[in-house]
Design a protein around this motif. Structure first.
Motif, short mmCIF file in Angstrom:
data_model
loop_
_atom_site.label_atom_id
_atom_site.label_comp_id
_atom_site.label_asym_id
_atom_site.label_seq_id
_atom_site.Cartn_x
_atom_site.Cartn_y
_atom_site.Cartn_z
N TRP A 591 -38.47 -45.56 -49.66
CA TRP A 591 -39.60 -46.20 -50.06
C TRP A 591 -40.48 -47.51 -49.91
O TRP A 591 -41.53 -47.29 -49.77
CB TRP A 591 -39.46 -45.78 -51.48
CG TRP A 591 -38.92 -44.47 -52.32
CD1 TRP A 591 -37.59 -44.15 -52.12
CD2 TRP A 591 -39.76 -43.54 -52.32
NE1 TRP A 591 -38.13 -42.13 -52.46
CE2 TRP A 591 -39.37 -42.07 -53.07
CE3 TRP A 591 -41.61 -43.92 -52.24
CZ2 TRP A 591 -40.29 -41.57 -53.68
CZ3 TRP A 591 -42.27 -42.52 -52.65
CH2 TRP A 591 -40.98 -41.26 -53.21
N CYS A 594 -42.63 -46.56 -46.35
CA CYS A 594 -43.91 -45.54 -46.86
C CYS A 594 -44.35 -46.67 -47.07
O CYS A 594 -45.15 -46.71 -46.72
CB CYS A 594 -42.96 -44.02 -47.37
SG CYS A 594 -41.73 -43.14 -46.00
N GLY A 595 -43.73 -47.01 -48.32
CA GLY A 595 -45.24 -48.18 -48.67
C GLY A 595 -45.98 -49.12 -47.73
O GLY A 595 -46.94 -49.46 -48.52
N ALA A 599 -47.88 -44.69 -46.69
CA ALA A 599 -47.24 -42.99 -46.08
C ALA A 599 -47.66 -42.75 -47.31
O ALA A 599 -47.53 -41.08 -47.67
CB ALA A 599 -46.15 -42.69 -45.87
N TYR A 600 -47.86 -43.15 -48.83
CA TYR A 600 -48.48 -42.49 -50.32
C TYR A 600 -48.99 -43.47 -51.11
O TYR A 600 -49.54 -44.56 -50.47
CB TYR A 600 -46.62 -42.35 -50.96
CG TYR A 600 -46.09 -43.73 -51.25
CD1 TYR A 600 -46.56 -44.50 -52.00
CD2 TYR A 600 -44.98 -44.05 -50.07
CE1 TYR A 600 -45.45 -45.84 -51.76
CE2 TYR A 600 -44.08 -44.99 -50.21
CZ TYR A 600 -44.75 -45.76 -51.78
OH TYR A 600 -43.74 -47.65 -51.47
N TRP A 604 -50.16 -44.35 -57.33
CA TRP A 604 -48.92 -44.02 -57.55
C TRP A 604 -48.11 -45.48 -58.47
O TRP A 604 -47.37 -45.09 -59.07
CB TRP A 604 -48.06 -43.66 -56.13
CG TRP A 604 -48.44 -42.66 -55.90
CD1 TRP A 604 -49.63 -41.26 -55.59
CD2 TRP A 604 -47.19 -41.85 -54.49
NE1 TRP A 604 -49.44 -40.50 -55.34
CE2 TRP A 604 -47.76 -40.85 -54.02
CE3 TRP A 604 -46.33 -41.82 -54.67
CZ2 TRP A 604 -47.13 -39.50 -53.64
CZ3 TRP A 604 -45.30 -41.19 -54.20
CH2 TRP A 604 -46.20 -39.75 -53.00
N CYS A 611 -45.15 -52.43 -53.87
CA CYS A 611 -44.12 -51.14 -53.50
C CYS A 611 -42.84 -51.62 -53.20
O CYS A 611 -41.14 -50.39 -53.38
CB CYS A 611 -44.42 -50.43 -52.01
SG CYS A 611 -44.34 -52.54 -50.94
#
Length: 708
Positions: A591, A594-595, A599-600, A604, A611
């Protein structure tokens, strides 16, 4: 002063045995009328049969067994740690540890390892250990030889010595005899299952000499509860009473718990004599009663449940304000303004949260840190490690975020409520677990309750005539006592009818509902119900020697046994925590990376977060969700409940292995009628053929039935 001790050196006799231990011997005595050989055989087989030869030991008869209460275990990894620590000791044959019962059963060679060594091994593994008496009354004699000393009077020369020795050696059951003229003492080695000390005294007196029993190599241990002990002066008085008693080897008085632990020679003094002497020596000020181990265990379970409930309530009381400050109060303008007021560099709400959560984390949650430390110190992991990791990560992050915001002005999100609520929910699960553990032993409690609390002892004068009767604690019944059994009451112990005729309901043992006729010389079983006439019975077996006690022992052994599938569950549990921690680290890494690479979307998480915090929450979630692991409890709970329900319905299951294999049974064949029926008429349907209401009719029937 908490403990006061008196220690007398044991007599120079052979075959001394530790009192807390029960000999593990296969089979039963020859000539026993009770059909208990199968029960004992099942017990021995469950514990693994005879000990393997080795080390110069003769066999299973020389092995001993200890029952230990182990506290601090939380999962199957803990039981594995205890088993490994005890098994590592030289001389330990077999170890069985029950997580639900908080109990360990150890079979060992007393010549190579002592009970103190077993306790030390468990405590070194990070758990608390306490030896449990196998029974509240002296254990039955095992198939071994005792050595006893007798004072012999009337000997004047060597011919007298030879005469006494010759007579003794001719008696059945006597292995050897040595008589000393100078000291007027004789030492006799004998088999107590063949000849008693009284018969030896009688044989010497028949030869024209005087004889009196002094002491034997046998010893038993008993725990007595006391009432009337309030001060150190009272303890000193009890000390003086016990010091004057013959046959007592050792005793320790605990004034805090009002208990006295006594090691005594059962051949020299009886348990009832000890209780009576304490009462008479104090002129009735002190009362002693036998501590029933099952009642003691139930009391410990209740205390543990009460303690866990107190922790849960305290944690809940402190966690609810934290939850409200975080979730509810920001929506209430007046309270929100109050909580945002500064107290030094901190907001009032953050400071209150920090104080409350610190108490939950390190005061209420201290037990998790202690258990985790013990596990990690010995290279193992358990559920407490996961709880500590998850809550500590959340707490440490929140403290760092709070301090960072106080000194920089940037306010990152704080998650104090996470650690507090996690500990509260885990404690709630622990409380339910303690309640479940207590309920799994209900079958044992119901079996114990079959034995009456009191018995009516018939008193004799010097000529052997009955001169009265006395109500005593059923745990104080001794072999040879003549007991009176009234109609409708339970038989206090296994024995033989010496007077009277009656019918007894033995369905608790045989499953047959039809009452069995009893007359002189008939065998009776403790716990069965006398239906009609008055009986006088002579007790032959008491305590753990009775059929009911052996059934209880068999059920306990079955409940402690592990089903084959449990081995797989134990293996999974042993690697479960490392896998969860690995997955937690992997979750955080994925995670976070990705952050970091976008990637997201950043939408969120809110603007005050990042992140790192976002990934940390997922990582903590993985650890926390895995905390209430049921792997170590599911299978043993199923075994305990199944064997307990079976025992309530008259079906004895030898253990988890037999229970697991029962799924392959296609047909069950019963050998006699009456086994599946209750033998009692039951109303199934009621119809009224007149104008009377059915309810009024049943009321009249119930009234008539109540007047019978």
């Amino acid at each position: 002063r908490k403990y006061s001790h008196l220690r007398r050196p044991p007599p120079p006799l052979t075959a001394m045995a530790h009192l807390q231990l029960a000999a593990v011997a296969g089979g039963g005595r020859a000539g026993d009328d009770m059909e208990d050989v199968a029960l004992l055989g099942s017990y021995d087989e469950e514990m693994g049969g005879a000990a393997p030869a080795g080390g110069g030991r003769g066999g299973a008869e020389e092995d001993a067994e200890a029952h230990v209460r182990v506290t601090g275990m939380t999962c199957s990894a803990c039981t594995g740690a205890v088993e490994a620590a005890v098994s590592a000791r030289r001389g330990v044959r077999r170890v069985a540890v029950s997580l639900l019962q908080n109990r360990a059963r150890v079979v060992f060679d007393p010549a190579l390892v002592k009970v103190e060594d077993i306790i030390e091994a468990i405590e070194d593994a990070g758990f608390d250990a306490e030896i449990l008496p196998d029974s509240a009354v002296p254990q039955p004699k095992s198939q071994k030889t005792l050595s006893a000393q007798f004072r012999i009077g009337g000997m004047t020369c060597a011919n007298c010595v030879n005469s006494v020795e010759g007579i003794l050696k001719k008696q059945p059951g006597i292995k050897g005899a040595v008589v000393a003229l100078a000291t007027s003492l004789g030492e006799v080695e004998y088999d107590p299952s063949t000849i008693s000390k009284d018969e030896i005294v009688q044989a010497i007196e028949d030869a024209g000499f005087e004889a009196a029993f002094l002491q034997s190599s046998e010893q038993d241990k008993i725990l007595l509860g006391l009432t009337g002990i309030h001060t150190e002066r009272d303890a000193d008085i009890l000390h003086d009473i016990l010091k004057k008693m013959n046959g007592l080897r050792e005793f320790a008085v605990n004034t805090t718990l009002s208990e006295v632990e006594i090691v005594f020679d059962p051949e020299a003094v009886g348990l009832r004599s000890i209780v009576d002497t304490i009462e008479m020596g104090s002129n009735g000020r002190f009362k002693a009663h036998v501590q029933n181990p099952y009642s003691r265990g139930a009391s410990n379970d209740a205390h543990e449940a009460s303690k866990m409930l107190h922790l849960l309530c305290s944690s809940l009381f402190l966690s609810i304000p934290v939850f409200f400050i975080r979730m509810i109060c920001p929506s209430i303008p007046f309270i929100s303004t109050l909580l945002l007021r500064h107290c030094g560099p901190f907001h009032m709400g953050d400071l209150v949260n920090w104080i409350l959560v610190s108490i939950v984390q390190f005061v209420i949650g201290k037990r998790f840190y202690i258990a985790a430390y013990r596990a990690l110190r010995h290279g193992s992991t358990n559920m407490d490690v996961l709880v500590v990791l998850g809550t500590t990560a959340s707490y440490v992050y929140s403290v760092c975020a709070l301090l960072y915001g106080a000194f920089t002005g940037f306010q990152p999100p704080i998650y104090f409520e996470t650690s507090a609520m996690i500990i509260t929910f885990v404690l709630f699960g622990k409380y339910l677990e303690v309640l479940a553990k207590g309920k799994t032993s209900d079958a044992i409690k119901k079996l114990v309750e079959l034995v009456p609390a009191t018995a009516i002892l018939l008193l004799k004068d010097k000529e052997g005539k009955y001169v009265g009767e006395r109500e005593i604690d059923a745990l104080l019944v001794q072999p040879g006592d003549v007991l009176k059994v009234l109609p409708g009451s339970k038989v206090p112990s296994d024995g033989v009818v010496v007077w009277g005729t009656s019918h007894i309901n033995e369905s608790m043992i045989t499953g047959e509902s039809a009452p069995m006729p009893k007359e002189v010389s008939s065998v009776v079983i403790g716990g069965t119900i006398n239906l009609q006439g008055i009986l006088h019975i002579q007790a032959t077996k008491v305590g753990s020697g009775t059929v009911l006690s052996q059934i209880i022992s068999l059920v306990e052994t079955a409940q402690m046994s592990k089903a084959p599938i449990q081995k797989f569950a134990d293996y999974v549990a042993s690697i479960f925590v490392p896998i969860v921690i690995t997955l937690s680290i992997l979750t955080f890494s994925v995670w976070f990376l990705c952050g970091s690479f976008g990637a997201y979307p950043h939408s969120w998480f809110d603007g005050t977060s990042n992140c790192f915090v976002f990934s940390l929450m997922f990582s903590i979630s993985v650890v926390v969700i895995a905390c209430p692991c049921a792997l170590g409890l599911a299978t043993p709970t199923a075994v305990m409940v199944a064997t307990g329900i079976g025992a309530n319905h008259g079906v004895l299951v030898k253990g988890g292995d037999a229970l697991e294999r029962a799924q392959n049974v296609n047909y069950v064949i019963f050998d006699k009628t009456g086994t599946l029926t209750q033998g009692k008429a039951v109303v199934t349907t009621a119809k009224v053929f007149s104008g009377m209401d059915l309810g009024d009719f049943l009321t009249l029937v119930a009234s008539a039935e109540g007047k019978q």
